[in-house]
Design an enzyme around this catalytic site. Structure first.
Site, PDB file in Angstrom:
ATOM      1  N   ASN B 209       0.833  -1.200   0.000  1.00 49.73           N
ATOM      2  CA  ASN B 209       0.000   0.000   0.000  1.00 49.73           C
ATOM      3  C   ASN B 209       0.874   1.259   0.000  1.00 49.73           C
ATOM      4  OD1 ASN B 209       0.943   0.381   2.605  1.00 49.73           O
ATOM      5  ND2 ASN B 209      -0.916  -0.385   3.585  1.00 49.73           N
ATOM      6  N   GLN B 254      -8.979  -7.178 -15.054  1.00 45.68           N
ATOM      7  CA  GLN B 254      -8.178  -6.106 -14.439  1.00 45.68           C
ATOM      8  C   GLN B 254      -9.045  -5.145 -13.654  1.00 45.68           C
ATOM      9  OE1 GLN B 254      -4.716  -5.931 -14.110  1.00 45.68           O
ATOM     10  NE2 GLN B 254      -5.471  -7.957 -14.601  1.00 45.68           N
ATOM     11  N   HIS B 257      -9.581  -5.445  -9.906  1.00 45.97           N
ATOM     12  CA  HIS B 257      -8.474  -5.238  -8.961  1.00 45.97           C
ATOM     13  C   HIS B 257      -8.681  -4.006  -8.090  1.00 45.97           C
ATOM     14  CE1 HIS B 257      -5.227  -8.056  -9.275  1.00 45.97           C
ATOM     15  NE2 HIS B 257      -5.196  -8.018 -10.586  1.00 45.97           N
ATOM     16  N   GLU B 322       0.754  -2.077 -19.245  1.00 45.50           N
ATOM     17  CA  GLU B 322       1.327  -3.135 -18.412  1.00 45.50           C
ATOM     18  C   GLU B 322       1.050  -4.500 -19.049  1.00 45.50           C
ATOM     19  OE1 GLU B 322      -0.767  -3.449 -14.737  1.00 45.50           O
ATOM     20  OE2 GLU B 322       0.815  -4.588 -13.733  1.00 45.50           O
ATOM     21  N   HIS B 323      -0.221  -4.761 -19.367  1.00 49.91           N
ATOM     22  CA  HIS B 323      -0.622  -6.008 -20.020  1.00 49.91           C
ATOM     23  C   HIS B 323      -1.229  -5.675 -21.381  1.00 49.91           C
ATOM     24  CE1 HIS B 323      -1.298  -6.690 -15.614  1.00 49.91           C
ATOM     25  NE2 HIS B 323      -0.595  -7.776 -15.869  1.00 49.91           N
ATOM     26  N   ASP B 356      -0.878 -14.149 -15.238  1.00 53.10           N
ATOM     27  CA  ASP B 356      -0.858 -13.723 -13.842  1.00 53.10           C
ATOM     28  C   ASP B 356      -0.478 -14.868 -12.911  1.00 53.10           C
ATOM     29  OD1 ASP B 356      -1.708 -11.192 -14.514  1.00 53.10           O
ATOM     30  OD2 ASP B 356      -3.833 -11.596 -14.123  1.00 53.10           O
ATOM     31  N   HIS B 415      44.854  12.662 -12.854  1.00 49.76           N
ATOM     32  CA  HIS B 415      44.496  11.512 -13.685  1.00 49.76           C
ATOM     33  C   HIS B 415      45.647  11.199 -14.650  1.00 49.76           C
ATOM     34  CE1 HIS B 415      40.435  12.091 -12.190  1.00 49.76           C
ATOM     35  NE2 HIS B 415      39.992  11.064 -12.873  1.00 49.76           N
TER      36      HIS B 415
END
Lengths: 425, 425
Positions: B209, B254, B257, B322-323, B356, B415
């Site tokens: 969360n 989806q 969710h 995402e998908h 998934d 250097h």
């Protein structure tokens, strides 16, 4: 004078302890600049160029004529050095390119993963007192090798409205697509959101001051960013056979960068520890940047003496240095034991500067112990992966009940239904 | 009801537009929790478990007896599903393992790059209303395949002081080393800094969360973190031959969710658009999580109708979902054109739920358009690269002047000196 410690007397926290850059409260300034660039675009960029860089900019994009002039103005022998370095960097980074894969191990099931270059990359190149063409090569060439089509570079112009010729020559050698005369937080804002002239990119890389770093943090999410680098670090792991003058010179090559740079020697020889301590006192006053090196060595430098090589390696893995020199008889045997380090320089003849400029591996490296979990800049930073799944109807049918059951157990009925609906009626 | 748009009437910003989660001001709470865990360790973790989870915890670490009991309490058929899914996930992620490389193309020059697994990884697993064993498999198995020696999982216990049996069974199946009963920001603090019981890790992955996400942001730098995921998204690219009921079911998988989840259909068929719109109205009321799905579909869902498949693919690449489901006759031809997507599901028989839970590719994926520059969780997240350089004295001698010249041009004399000192006298 650099201090000498006994490994066994130090806790891991004391071994790791680094003086980190304190961030000034620049958030508000950066927020205002980003909002302004989003609202006013090119006009804002030109105004900031005048305000911060003292440069009157008519056209933000560097022209082909300016690039041609830069080549003409640069020592041909140095151009040859740039090309040799670029070729080495490209050859190394070509080895980093990964292949797509496809699996077909179960009947009716095809799984795979493909790499796609990001479409547009932004490279920030600092201006100011010194020009760093090596940074241009190191940030641009991995993007080029990754297949990024549009590589957009931004860098502040000098008071004369021009970009340093060596920076332009390095950019053209490395394969930059477009160059814009803008710096600071405003350049980062332009790259993230786009203006009339500057294209919005998908990822921004490159070093910068606290304003640039803060702007990168702010635009992260809208675009990708590379790491936010801390002060530079070198750890020299050296045995008693090393030349103390060489070890001191290597420590100073980082110390001259920044008062906060951290030069550390880890050795199993108390004699070498004292000799390097003394040699630093000889060499520091000889340096043009002696004041910086002095502060770095005295405040952030450290010599740790260990009973044996095994403990010395342990110290290296705790510190997880950005640069690690392994100055011992058989450095490849030690390589195997090194778990945490950005770039590793093997043997007594391999000063870090060889890697900073020329050898091929990237010089943009994880600092502040982040080598425990992160990596040098490379081709992977300019590509992304997509996985893919193909099942025949029959293949899915064989496992559909298991998937539906799994989803129901997680309380996600619609997930289950999306599978079972295909086998209803 | 989901709204239908015409592709040509939308700007890229409108196509991309997503309702992002507003972050509450939890910074202060999280800062206080982190400071408390650093100061009081296990005692703080136990106090927070009582306060936030209502759980009285005697021993923070889950015992072997508890794990054995979890296996005994879990349906053997589901254990078999877990093992099958774990085997698929492991097989896919094994393909992601990269090889070290060594180059020896110039005389006296050896360059290379080696991968090292991070030493200790932390996996956060949310508790609360639902248990997600699939997340345990997806987050732990890539670490295991990468060679991480210590994989430390934390998850809040229920009011009975116990962790859900399916979570423990999944953890043991996936190969977790140690499990601790702690959740929220306090778990992230414990993993980052360590307590008497919980080992400090090098990288923390896993969803959570807003308190968990904020804590991960706060400890970033001390440890690595994976992405901070936004609301879930699905884009179904479907032609006119698709079954609207299947497409609707996939969108809803989806939508259930989260009210902020974004289900999008892109199609070249106005007829399908309307049929799916109607079908969603049929299916939503049938769902146990109808209220969530309703809010997601109406407020964050979208149907975009395009003239042809080419434009539909363009929309996909702008959204960078995402998908992505590709429900057309020849999905592999489309795969080639997809530049930006986390996970791609090819063909009409491949609902997202298959990926998934079961197929093998990871389900922890870039959200909010970040697939433009970032990738699914995988083995790469649990390894880091170190480059190495070896030059013989002769090989360095041939280029020492060029390196010194390069360094001097950048104003870095020390250097240059670190190279030339090796050839003095």
């Amino acid at each position: 004078m650099i201090r000498i410690y006994d490994f066994d007397a130090l806790s891991p926290e004391q071994i790791l302890n680094r003086d980190l850059r304190a961030e000034k409260n620049v958030e508000d300034v950066v927020d205002a600049i980003i909002a302004d660039v989003r609202a006013r675009g090119d006009a804002a960029l030109k105004e900031y160029a005048l305000k911060f860089d003292g440069a009157e900019i008519d056209t933000l994009q560097v022209t082909q004529e300016e690039i041609d002039a830069a080549f003409a103005a640069t020592d041909p022998d140095f151009l040859e050095t740039l090309r040799m370095a670029a070729a080495n960097i490209e050859a190394f980074h070509r080895q980093q390119v990964h292949k797509n894969f496809v699996m077909n191990e179960q009947d009716g099931v095809i799984l795979g993963q493909k790499y796609t270059p990001i479409e547009k990359a932004g490279v920030y190149v600092p201006g100011g007192t010194a020009a760093y063409p090596s940074t241009v090569l190191m940030d641009v060439i991995p993007a080029k090798v990754a297949g990024v089509k549009e590589i957009v570079m931004t860098t502040p112009a000098g008071k004369d409205g021009k970009v340093s010729p060596v920076i332009l020559a390095a950019a053209a050698t490395a394969g930059v697509t477009k160059i814009f005369k803008t710096g600071g937080a405003q350049a980062v804002a332009a790259l993230a959101y786009g203006t009339e002239s500057v294209p919005a990119v998908d990822k921004i890389v490159g070093p910068g001051n606290i304003y640039v770093a803060t702007a990168k943090r702010k635009v992260y999410g809208k675009v990708g960013i590379d790491m936010i680098a801390g002060p530079s670090e070198i750890l020299v792991l050296a045995d008693g056979k090393c030349n103390p003058a060489w070890v001191a010179a290597d420590l100073l090559s980082q110390a001259e960068h920044d008062k906060l740079a951290s030069p550390v020697l880890v050795t199993d020889s108390a004699e070498l520890a004292e000799a390097v301590q003394a040699e630093l006192e000889v060499q520091i006053p000889q340096l043009p940047r002696a004041a910086i090196a002095r502060a770095s060595v005295d405040d952030n430098g450290k010599i740790i003496v260990c009973d044996d090589l095994r403990k010395a390696i342990e110290a290296c893995n705790i510190i997880a240095p950005e640069h690690l020199e392994v100055c011992v008889d058989d450095p490849f045997a030690v390589l195997n034991e090194i778990k945490n380090a950005g770039s590793i320089f093997l043997g007594r003849n391999v000063p870090e500067a060889l890697g900073d400029y020329f050898a091929g591996p990237n010089h943009t490296l994880p600092t502040s112990g982040t080598a425990r979990f992160s990596s040098p800049l490379g081709v992977d930073d300019f590509v992304k992966k997509s996985s893919f799944i193909y099942y025949t109807r029959e293949a899915l049918g064989k496992v559909q009940e298991r998937i539906a059951d799994f989803a129901e157990r997680e309380g996600l009925h619609a997930h289950a239904r999306s599978v079972t609906i295909r086998y209803e009626e």
